[in-house]
Motif scaffolding. Sequence first.
Motif, PDB file in Angstrom:
ATOM      1  N   LYS A 117      -0.138  -1.803  -5.737  1.00 35.39           N
ATOM      2  CA  LYS A 117      -0.498  -0.528  -5.110  1.00 35.39           C
ATOM      3  C   LYS A 117       0.356  -0.330  -3.871  1.00 35.39           C
ATOM      4  CE  LYS A 117      -4.814   0.563  -5.169  1.00 35.39           C
ATOM      5  NZ  LYS A 117      -6.257   0.743  -4.951  1.00 35.39           N
ATOM      6  N   CYS A 118       0.655   0.942  -3.572  1.00 33.72           N
ATOM      7  CA  CYS A 118       1.373   1.283  -2.344  1.00 33.72           C
ATOM      8  C   CYS A 118       0.477   2.176  -1.491  1.00 33.72           C
ATOM      9  CB  CYS A 118       2.687   1.995  -2.674  1.00 33.72           C
ATOM     10  SG  CYS A 118       3.731   2.260  -1.205  1.00 33.72           S
ATOM     11  N   TYR A 119       0.502   1.968  -0.198  1.00 33.54           N
ATOM     12  CA  TYR A 119      -0.361   2.656   0.763  1.00 33.54           C
ATOM     13  C   TYR A 119       0.497   3.362   1.805  1.00 33.54           C
ATOM     14  CZ  TYR A 119      -3.799   2.982   4.594  1.00 33.54           C
ATOM     15  OH  TYR A 119      -4.617   3.408   5.606  1.00 33.54           O
ATOM     16  N   LYS A 135       3.941  14.842  -4.570  1.00 35.17           N
ATOM     17  CA  LYS A 135       4.883  14.978  -5.693  1.00 35.17           C
ATOM     18  C   LYS A 135       5.203  13.628  -6.313  1.00 35.17           C
ATOM     19  CE  LYS A 135       7.570  18.988  -4.219  1.00 35.17           C
ATOM     20  NZ  LYS A 135       8.870  19.382  -3.671  1.00 35.17           N
ATOM     21  N   ASN A 136       5.107  12.581  -5.512  1.00 32.73           N
ATOM     22  CA  ASN A 136       5.444  11.248  -5.990  1.00 32.73           C
ATOM     23  C   ASN A 136       4.230  10.477  -6.507  1.00 32.73           C
ATOM     24  OD1 ASN A 136       6.781   8.452  -5.958  1.00 32.73           O
ATOM     25  ND2 ASN A 136       8.426   9.843  -5.372  1.00 32.73           N
ATOM     26  N   GLY A 137       3.092  11.150  -6.638  1.00 32.33           N
ATOM     27  CA  GLY A 137       1.928  10.515  -7.249  1.00 32.33           C
ATOM     28  C   GLY A 137       0.976   9.811  -6.305  1.00 32.33           C
ATOM     29  N   PHE A 138       1.160   9.990  -5.005  1.00 27.66           N
ATOM     30  CA  PHE A 138       0.205   9.418  -4.055  1.00 27.66           C
ATOM     31  C   PHE A 138      -1.045  10.292  -4.017  1.00 27.66           C
ATOM     32  CE2 PHE A 138       3.971   7.248  -2.663  1.00 27.66           C
ATOM     33  CZ  PHE A 138       3.508   6.042  -2.154  1.00 27.66           C
ATOM     34  N   LYS A 159      -0.890   4.853  -4.156  1.00 23.38           N
ATOM     35  CA  LYS A 159      -0.276   5.088  -5.459  1.00 23.38           C
ATOM     36  C   LYS A 159      -0.324   3.772  -6.223  1.00 23.38           C
ATOM     37  CE  LYS A 159       4.185   5.987  -7.658  1.00 23.38           C
ATOM     38  NZ  LYS A 159       4.633   7.269  -8.113  1.00 23.38           N
ATOM     39  N   GLU A 160      -0.790   3.827  -7.460  1.00 21.74           N
ATOM     40  CA  GLU A 160      -0.796   2.642  -8.315  1.00 21.74           C
ATOM     41  C   GLU A 160       0.647   2.354  -8.747  1.00 21.74           C
ATOM     42  OE1 GLU A 160      -3.454   0.716  -8.993  1.00 21.74           O
ATOM     43  OE2 GLU A 160      -4.705   2.042  -7.791  1.00 21.74           O
TER      44      GLU A 160
END
Length: 162
Positions: A117-119, A135-138, A159-160
């Motif tokens: 995951k990204c935070y 736009k990048n899925g966050f 974002k997964e």
Amino acid sequence: MNTWKIREIKPEDNQQVKDLIRSVLVEMGVPKVGTAYEDKALDDMTLTYEGERREYFVVEENSKIIGGAGIAPLTGLETEVCELQKMYFLPEARGRGIGMQMINKCIDFGREHGFTKCYIETLPYMENARRLYDKNGFEVIEKPLGDTGHYNCTVFMTKELT
């Protein structure tokens, strides 16, 4: 053809990156406390991003740093979650697709280093940044993750990566 390139930070970039980040924060009206503005990391970004599972990338155009972003383990959730950090661009870098490429570079780095995951933390009025993250899925989450120390940042997104 691009006149700019994304590359890893070098020691000689440190002052330019510090000045760039602070100038963008001032331009955006960001508080100087409880945000990246007061981070000690800004004094030596090369040293800050040395080590495993972390990297800071800069955008260089005509020998000038016009943007940058870092990716590193999120304090408190180091094993699974990486944090997109200190992503800022000078006005001349905006609206050119550079931000999207930078996010992709950082996300790819996170995946390659085993994060799931990204935070991101940001501010409500940083609308262009939030649109880019969208736009990048966050996706916006209700509460902060980890311990960034940025108590003035009130928008939290993840974002997964799997």
